[in-house]
Design a protein around this motif. Structure first.
Motif, PDB file in Angstrom:
ATOM      1  N   UNK A   1       0.839  -1.194   0.000  1.00  0.00           N
ATOM      2  CA  UNK A   1       0.000   0.000   0.000  1.00  0.00           C
ATOM      3  C   UNK A   1       0.873   1.242   0.000  1.00  0.00           C
ATOM      4  N   UNK A   2       0.267   2.342  -0.348  1.00  0.00           N
ATOM      5  CA  UNK A   2       0.942   3.636  -0.283  1.00  0.00           C
ATOM      6  C   UNK A   2       0.008   4.633   0.384  1.00  0.00           C
ATOM      7  N   UNK A   3       0.585   5.711   0.877  1.00  0.00           N
ATOM      8  CA  UNK A   3      -0.202   6.766   1.516  1.00  0.00           C
ATOM      9  C   UNK A   3       0.055   8.081   0.793  1.00  0.00           C
ATOM     10  N   UNK A   4      -1.019   8.729   0.383  1.00  0.00           N
ATOM     11  CA  UNK A   4      -0.899  10.019  -0.293  1.00  0.00           C
ATOM     12  C   UNK A   4      -0.798  11.100   0.774  1.00  0.00           C
ATOM     13  N   UNK A   5       0.384  11.693   0.891  1.00  0.00           N
ATOM     14  CA  UNK A   5       0.619  12.748   1.877  1.00  0.00           C
ATOM     15  C   UNK A   5       1.040  14.067   1.226  1.00  0.00           C
ATOM     16  N   UNK A   6       1.435  14.010  -0.034  1.00  0.00           N
ATOM     17  CA  UNK A   6       1.930  15.210  -0.702  1.00  0.00           C
ATOM     18  C   UNK A   6       1.449  15.255  -2.147  1.00  0.00           C
ATOM     19  N   UNK A   7       1.571  16.418  -2.717  1.00  0.00           N
ATOM     20  CA  UNK A   7       1.410  16.573  -4.157  1.00  0.00           C
ATOM     21  C   UNK A   7       2.531  17.490  -4.632  1.00  0.00           C
ATOM     22  N   UNK A   8       3.072  17.193  -5.801  1.00  0.00           N
ATOM     23  CA  UNK A   8       4.183  17.968  -6.341  1.00  0.00           C
ATOM     24  C   UNK A   8       3.657  18.887  -7.445  1.00  0.00           C
ATOM     25  N   UNK A   9       3.962  20.155  -7.330  1.00  0.00           N
ATOM     26  CA  UNK A   9       3.492  21.135  -8.313  1.00  0.00           C
ATOM     27  C   UNK A   9       4.615  22.105  -8.632  1.00  0.00           C
ATOM     28  N   UNK A  10       4.501  22.746  -9.787  1.00  0.00           N
ATOM     29  CA  UNK A  10       5.442  23.805 -10.125  1.00  0.00           C
ATOM     30  C   UNK A  10       4.815  25.129  -9.747  1.00  0.00           C
TER      31      UNK A  10
END
Length: 379
Positions: free
Chosen positions: A227-236
């Motif tokens: 499993x993975x956990x979504x903790x971040x999002x990468x943006x410019x």
């Protein structure tokens, strides 16, 4: 001197024949004593204007609206209130761009705050639509203007916000563009050998946004549990790649991984360890899963380019930024996954969003539903 009406202030006729009304008051912002004047061609009109000023003062509003231009106020708001807000960095960047591009240097930006009317805001919306801007952009420009004027009211520069009197522009809901499971499989096959194939595989099998995949850290992935956990999002943001927290609490979520995805990520980890050894002191330890050959973060647009390149190789048209995500969602729903479970996997704040985006069925699914009901009815 004309007779002073009770509570109206003083009214007098000037040497040029015009009438002046003046009232003394305590400024609600600075708590200083000030005076405000109004002018008119007749004594009756002057008293009417003076009563309006007195009413504003009694309601705690500024005696008169500020003469600043809308554009100058927006620039000040952008550098102060917007910058100090707790909005996401990506939102601040977007609002700043919308303000500079569509408001500050435009005719509405040249208008004085104290002369801005609701009809001016409506005219702006008509103009933006006439320029061919997307519904979402028009709504965004309106949102920026309204929020900036809200602050002007708060700071005592305006008594009321004229934008608040205008209905927020609507955005037409469009059903999501998606691929069949067979086409997704073809696309993945065409992506084999491309550097970020495994990232595309994760997008296709989990429905994660490209920014969420690009923002995955190794600490977010548990290959033993699968499993993975979504903790971040990468943006410019302003030409820099920035890791931020997801916009909503529902976007922070745990997502199971298929055994095939686990195996692919393990293979990618081995490749990354080899690249780290080869890079030596040129390696940058960012901790991101899908890093470059030197460990640096990868712009989410590179993942989109990988998807688009694979689609061209496979002869598949109409592939966009969220095609993998939309395709996963439709596949889940059409295979019988409950809409609440799909919403949780996608990180939607409510199932209504999921329903609006994916409330359609394929021709095969619709035919199967009709045939199934017909069989039960004995038709």
């Amino acid at each position: 001197m004309a007779k002073r009406a009770n509570g109206e202030g003083s009214v007098r006729q000037r040497s040029n024949g015009r009438w002046e009304g003046r009232v003394s008051h305590i400024d609600p912002v600075t708590d200083e004593r000030k005076s405000a004047s109004v002018y008119a061609a007749t004594a009756t009109e002057c008293r009417k204007k003076l009563r309006a000023v007195r009413q504003r003062i009694e309601e705690g509003a500024p005696a008169k609206d500020a003469p600043d231009t809308v554009g100058s106020w927006l620039a000040q708001w952008r550098e102060s209130s917007l910058a100090a807000s707790d909005r996401k960095a990506t939102t601040k960047s977007l609002y700043g761009t919308l303000s500079r591009k569509h408001l500050e240097g435009t005719p509405i930006g040249g208008k004085r705050l104290d002369r801005l009317k609701a009809s001016d805001v409506e005219a702006l919306i008509v103009e933006l639509r006439g320029n061919g801007l997307a519904d979402s952009t028009v709504r965004g420009v309106y949102t920026v203007l309204r929020q900036a004027l809200d602050v002007a009211v708060r700071d005592g520069l305006l008594a009321v916000n004229p934008a608040a009197k205008v209905k927020r522009p609507s955005v037409a809901r469009q059903e999501a563009r998606y691929l069949s499971a067979a086409d997704v499989a073809r696309l993945l096959d065409a992506a084999r050998g491309l550097r970020y194939y495994v990232a595309v595989l994760v997008m296709a099998s989990t429905g994660l946004r490209r920014g969420e995949v690009a923002g995955l850290l190794w600490s977010d992935v548990d290959l033993d549990k699968g499993e993975l956990t979504v903790r971040h999002t990468l943006s410019r943001v302003d030409r820099e790649l920035v890791l931020t927290e997801p916009k909503t609490e529902r976007s922070r979520r745990r997502v199971p991984l298929h055994a095939g995805a686990v195996s692919a990520i393990k293979g990618w980890r081995k490749q990354q360890l080899q690249e780290r050894l080869a890079a030596g002191d040129q390696w940058t330890d960012t901790g991101v899963v899908f890093a470059s050959e030197f460990g640096t973060m990868v712009d989410p647009r590179n993942l989109l380019r990988t998807v688009e390149l694979a689609a061209r190789k496979a002869g598949i048209e109409g592939v966009g930024a969220h095609t993998m995500r939309h395709s996963a969602a439709v596949a889940w729903l059409e295979s019988g996954v409950h809409i609440k479970a799909a919403a949780d996997l996608l990180g939607h704040s409510s199932i209504s969003i999921t329903g609006d985006l994916y409330g359609h069925t394929s021709d095969d699914t619709a035919r199967a539903a009709i045939d199934g009901l017909g069989a039960v009815l004995g038709l």
